[in-house]
Design an enzyme around this catalytic site. Structure first.
Site, mmCIF file in Angstrom:
data_model
loop_
_atom_site.group_PDB
_atom_site.id
_atom_site.type_symbol
_atom_site.label_atom_id
_atom_site.label_comp_id
_atom_site.label_asym_id
_atom_site.label_seq_id
_atom_site.Cartn_x
_atom_site.Cartn_y
_atom_site.Cartn_z
ATOM 1 C CE LYS A 1 93.655 41.386 94.198
ATOM 2 N NZ LYS A 1 92.785 41.701 93.270
ATOM 3 C CD GLU B 1 104.828 44.980 84.231
ATOM 4 O OE1 GLU B 1 105.069 46.220 84.490
ATOM 5 O OE2 GLU B 1 104.303 44.443 83.806
ATOM 6 C CB CYS C 1 102.970 49.371 83.269
ATOM 7 S SG CYS C 1 103.133 47.926 82.459
ATOM 8 C CD GLU D 1 101.945 54.167 85.464
ATOM 9 O OE1 GLU D 1 102.178 53.210 84.802
ATOM 10 O OE2 GLU D 1 101.771 53.723 86.917
#
Length: 490
Positions: free
Chosen positions: A178, A253, A287, A384
């Site tokens: 996906k 992750e 990331c 973040e």
């Protein structure tokens, strides 16, 4: 570009393009210009069911009967197909995601090597055997875990697709992938290429769709044995909850707020340009971007000045221009979110040294931004941002630097710049991160495990560890004795 412009992309199920059950089609626009790009089908839960059925049939059929040597040949053939179609794939990715061509070329090169590494690593799949006393002999078998649901984010759709596909295919699993609804094009094209080189229908299925519906249904699906996800920590936590009922195997992750430690004895001619690259190379939408730069106080002011000058000199613009270093963000909405963090930093007392204002004109561009005089407790140092924004934080000594580096809920990546080799190795042990670089800025290589500590996730990608994570170990114990067993003495 004929391959994308005004073309309509379907889902990819059972080896061919498929219409979505709902008939829903999404209009895709180029983030860098706002111009129409393509139309892409959006899957729903019914489409996931079709894809899982196709994956199960392939696992029980042609793909399940494919010998390891043939799996290896197919992975290498797919790598060759990526090389042969690299110009098309690179332009497709640039126009769909908005990032600079220079970054995408590097990602595509790694994508090729991912398939090559795991195509060769198939030879390492083996059990073991040994006598366990008396007349008993033990041996183990390695078998594919089964049908795998894999979810990749919008920031690296092409490269992350290969991170997910390569080890699972090497292990003999089948896949329902996906991608994000906004960036499905390179994953869909890769599935087509896989079929062209000979992967059996149903081995790879691609169903772009919204996470809360399509993603959630894939995670909960009783026909899926394993979920591999790359994305935000909050979504990772929700996936853990959804996967718990089925006791599914997980590889997560997740997010990061990675530190970049610069000591006074570092070679600044190396550390400064490398540190600039470490945050801005994908417009900060990565990331493991080193978004917290920790600098020894004695060189702090000079470092901030030099770093900011280098950041301000980066070329921001047309992502298809080979000279562009920073492309656009994924959308205007995301650009506004990034700017909101910069404003929050100002309110907390951070100094905006360069950048900090969205560019005029079309496209989701945001300039490389440097926030100085930042305390590690500020939101901009803890959350973040996922954009081209760096926080520069002073530290006093090695102990202080270690403390600041570890005062984060994340632990994905860290980089240390120092002229003292012993210090570099000491910090590599003390910093809680899945990967630590010493005097070099790079992060991920095929064959080297990549993943996080703490809320950056668990499990590893890119290494032999990953291949093992897609395999089940079956123990077989056999008697070699000619005498019958009679444990109860009957």
């Amino acid at each position: 570009m004929a391959v994308a412009t005004e073309k309509e992309y379907g889902l990819f199920i059972n080896g061919e393009s498929a219409e979505p059950a709902s008939g829903e089609i999404r209009e895709l626009a180029e983030p860098a210009t706002g111009d129409p790009l393509a139309k892409a089908a959006v899957a729903n839960e019914q489409d996931v069911d079709r894809a899982v059925d196709a994956a199960r049939a392939a696992l029980d059929g042609d793909w399940g009967r494919t010998a390891p040597t043939e799996r290896s040949r197919l992975l290498h053939a797919l790598a060759d197909a990526l090389v042969a179609n690299r110009k098309e794939l690179a332009e497709l990715e640039v126009r769909n995601v908005g990032k600079a061509l220079s970054s995408v070329k590097a990602e595509l090169a790694q994508a090729v090597e991912n398939f090559r590494f795991y195509g060769s690593a198939i030879a390492s799949i083996a059990g073991r055997a040994n006598p366990i006393g008396g007349s008993l002999l033990f041996y183990s078998l390695k078998e594919p875990v089964g049908v795998c649901g894999q979810i990749v984010p919008w920031n690296y759709p092409l490269m992350m697709t290969t991170w997910k596909l390569a080890p699972a295919l090497a292990a003999g699993c089948t896949i329902v992938l996906k991608p994000d609804s906004a960036t499905p094009l390179s994953a869909l094209r890769m599935a087509e290429l896989a079929t062209d080189v000979g992967f059996p229908p149903g081995t790879i299925n691609v169903v772009p769709g919204p996470g809360p519906t399509v993603g959630a249904h894939l995670v909960r699906h009783p026909g899926v044995e394993k979920i591999a996800f790359t994305g935000s920590t909050s979504t990772g936590a929700e996936i853990m909850r959804l996967a718990s009922d089925g006791i599914k195997r997980l590889l997560l992750e997740l997010g990061g707020k990675s530190p970049n430690l610069v000591f006074a004895d570092a070679n600044l001619a190396d550390a400064i340009p490398s540190s600039v690259w470490s945050i801005y190379y994908s417009a900060g939408q990565s990331c493991e971007a080193r978004s917290r730069v920790l600098v020894e106080r004695s060189i702090y002011d000079d470092f901030v000045a030099s770093f900011s000058e280098a950041a301000a000199g980066l070329k921001v613009g047309d992502p298809l221009d080979p000279e562009t270093q920073v492309g656009s963000l994924i959308s205007n909405e995301h650009r506004d979110r990034v700017h909101g963090y910069v404003e929050a930093g100002r309110e907390e007392g951070a100094e905006v040294v360069t950048g900090g204002e969205a560019a005029d004109g079309n496209g989701a561009f945001y300039p490389p931004t440097v926030l100085a005089q930042v305390d590690n407790s500020m939101r901009v140092a803890q959350e973040e941002i996922f954009g081209p924004v760096v926080t520069v934080i002073p530290f006093e000594d090695e102990k202080d630097a270690t403390r600041i580096a570890n005062e984060s809920r994340y632990g994905l990546m860290a980089t240390v710049w120092t002229g003292d080799p012993a210090r570099g190795h000491r910090l590599a042990r003390r910093i809680k991160a899945g990967t630590v670089g010493i005097n070099m800025p790079f992060t991920a290589f095929p064959g080297i495990p990549f993943g996080g500590y703490k809320q950056s996730g668990f499990g590893r990608e890119l290494g032999l560890d990953t291949l093992d994570a897609y395999l089940e170990t079956k123990s077989v114990i056999v008697s070699t004795s000619p005498k019958p067993f009679n444990p109860f003495g009957l």
